[in-house]
Design a protein around this motif. Structure first.
Motif, short mmCIF file in Angstrom:
data_model
loop_
_atom_site.label_atom_id
_atom_site.label_comp_id
_atom_site.label_asym_id
_atom_site.label_seq_id
_atom_site.Cartn_x
_atom_site.Cartn_y
_atom_site.Cartn_z
N THR A 1 -5.59 5.95 -0.16
CA THR A 1 -4.00 4.98 -0.22
C THR A 1 -4.39 4.18 -1.20
O THR A 1 -5.72 3.96 -1.89
CB THR A 1 -3.65 3.81 0.90
OG1 THR A 1 -4.89 3.53 0.86
CG2 THR A 1 -3.75 4.44 2.35
N VAL A 2 -3.16 3.81 -2.16
CA VAL A 2 -3.59 2.48 -3.39
C VAL A 2 -3.00 1.56 -2.98
O VAL A 2 -1.28 1.38 -2.27
CB VAL A 2 -2.35 4.06 -4.68
CG1 VAL A 2 -2.90 2.26 -6.06
CG2 VAL A 2 -3.25 5.04 -5.34
N SER B 1 1.23 -1.26 0.37
CA SER B 1 -0.18 -0.04 -0.17
C SER B 1 0.73 1.05 0.12
O SER B 1 1.29 1.25 1.17
CB SER B 1 -0.33 0.19 1.52
OG SER B 1 -1.47 1.15 1.03
N TYR B 2 1.22 2.15 -0.94
CA TYR B 2 1.30 3.77 -1.13
C TYR B 2 -0.29 4.43 -0.31
O TYR B 2 -1.22 4.27 -0.53
CB TYR B 2 1.19 4.11 -2.20
CG TYR B 2 2.28 5.38 -2.66
CD1 TYR B 2 3.42 5.44 -2.20
CD2 TYR B 2 1.14 6.41 -3.26
CE1 TYR B 2 4.20 6.56 -2.15
CE2 TYR B 2 1.81 7.57 -3.85
CZ TYR B 2 3.48 8.02 -2.42
OH TYR B 2 3.70 8.64 -3.10
N VAL B 3 0.52 5.38 0.39
CA VAL B 3 -0.02 6.95 1.40
C VAL B 3 -0.19 7.67 0.68
O VAL B 3 0.86 8.08 0.58
CB VAL B 3 0.54 6.90 2.74
CG1 VAL B 3 -0.83 7.73 3.00
CG2 VAL B 3 0.14 6.04 3.69
N LEU B 4 -1.21 7.90 -0.12
CA LEU B 4 -1.10 9.49 -0.63
C LEU B 4 -1.63 10.75 -0.08
O LEU B 4 -0.08 11.45 -0.64
CB LEU B 4 -2.56 9.43 -1.93
CG LEU B 4 -2.67 8.11 -3.29
CD1 LEU B 4 -4.19 8.03 -3.60
CD2 LEU B 4 -1.27 8.85 -3.87
N TYR B 5 -2.01 10.18 1.08
CA TYR B 5 -1.93 11.81 1.72
C TYR B 5 -2.58 11.40 2.63
O TYR B 5 -3.17 9.98 2.96
CB TYR B 5 -2.38 12.87 0.51
CG TYR B 5 -3.90 12.70 0.90
CD1 TYR B 5 -4.74 12.72 2.17
CD2 TYR B 5 -4.75 12.82 -0.50
CE1 TYR B 5 -6.34 12.94 2.04
CE2 TYR B 5 -6.03 12.35 -0.65
CZ TYR B 5 -6.89 12.91 0.34
OH TYR B 5 -8.34 12.74 -0.16
N GLY B 6 -2.45 12.37 4.24
CA GLY B 6 -2.57 11.86 5.47
C GLY B 6 -1.80 10.78 6.16
O GLY B 6 -1.06 10.28 5.65
N GLU C 1 3.26 3.45 12.26
CA GLU C 1 2.68 4.32 12.07
C GLU C 1 2.93 4.31 10.16
O GLU C 1 3.82 4.14 10.20
CB GLU C 1 2.79 6.60 12.82
CG GLU C 1 2.14 5.88 13.91
CD GLU C 1 0.73 6.44 14.10
OE1 GLU C 1 0.66 7.18 13.74
OE2 GLU C 1 0.02 6.53 14.99
N HIS C 2 2.08 5.23 9.42
CA HIS C 2 2.64 5.49 7.81
C HIS C 2 1.28 6.57 7.39
O HIS C 2 0.64 7.12 7.63
CB HIS C 2 1.46 3.67 7.14
CG HIS C 2 2.31 2.83 7.72
ND1 HIS C 2 3.32 2.35 7.27
CD2 HIS C 2 1.31 2.00 8.45
CE1 HIS C 2 3.60 0.95 8.25
NE2 HIS C 2 2.12 1.13 8.58
N GLY C 3 2.54 7.68 7.27
CA GLY C 3 2.05 8.29 6.02
C GLY C 3 2.27 9.16 5.02
O GLY C 3 2.46 8.32 4.48
N ALA C 4 1.99 10.17 4.14
CA ALA C 4 2.49 10.69 3.26
C ALA C 4 3.22 9.45 2.44
O ALA C 4 4.78 10.39 3.46
CB ALA C 4 1.65 11.28 2.80
N GLY C 5 3.42 9.72 1.37
CA GLY C 5 4.83 9.61 1.21
C GLY C 5 5.28 8.01 0.83
O GLY C 5 5.76 7.28 0.22
#
Length: 162
Positions: A114-115, A33-38, A87-91
């Motif tokens: 997320t994608v 998973s890729y975190v786009l934002y947030g 924790e996972h953040g943007a990018g």
């Protein structure tokens, strides 16, 4: 590929789906998973087979069909406790292997997009932890109307472009 946009109601994000078991679940597929934002927090679960008074949850098999999920309680009961968190953040990119019980938590009042990419396995099962008294039931998934999908895309693009 699945894209997921969740957040605070009334701020433009689609409403979160209705949960009838618990947020603790595992996928039949490896997740990347890729975190786009947030940001979000993945809470890994400690799950051990248990019976009687030691059991806290019943394992439910989630069988997805077109527009719905059938929740089928199994005979397996377990004791659940929260494990480590990340924790996972943007990018950021994170991975969860198939079969790992976890819950993904979005901070109150926040939005995250997320994608997710997944690689499935024929023998895997989508599972959720439900109450010990869980009964079979069906949860209907609501598809976004085209204008809702467009709104979510505009919201995500606006957040990404700043």
């Amino acid at each position: 590929m699945r894209a997921r946009l969740v957040g605070a109601p009334g701020r433009g994000a689609p409403p979160a789906p209705r949960i009838t078991t618990s947020q603790v679940h595992c996928h039949s597929w490896d997740l990347l998973s890729y975190v786009l934002y947030g940001s979000l927090r993945n809470e890994l679960a400690e799950v051990a087979d248990a019976g009687g008074d030691a059991a806290t949850h019943r394992v439910c098999h989630v069988v997805s069909g077109p527009g719905h999920d059938d929740i089928e309680p199994t005979g397996r009961t377990v004791r659940y406790s929260r494990g480590r968190t990340a924790e996972h953040g943007a990018g950021e990119v994170y991975a969860l292997p198939a079969g790992v019980f976890h819950s993904s938590v979005v901070p109150a009042g926040e939005e995250v997009a997320t994608v997710a990419l997944g690689r499935g396995y024929e023998r895997g099962a989508d599972l959720s932890l439900g109450p010990l008294t869980a009964r079979p039931h069906r949860v209907t998934r609501a598809r976004c109307r085209p204008e809702e999908t467009a709104m979510a895309a505009r919201l995500a693009a606006g957040r990404l472009l700043g």
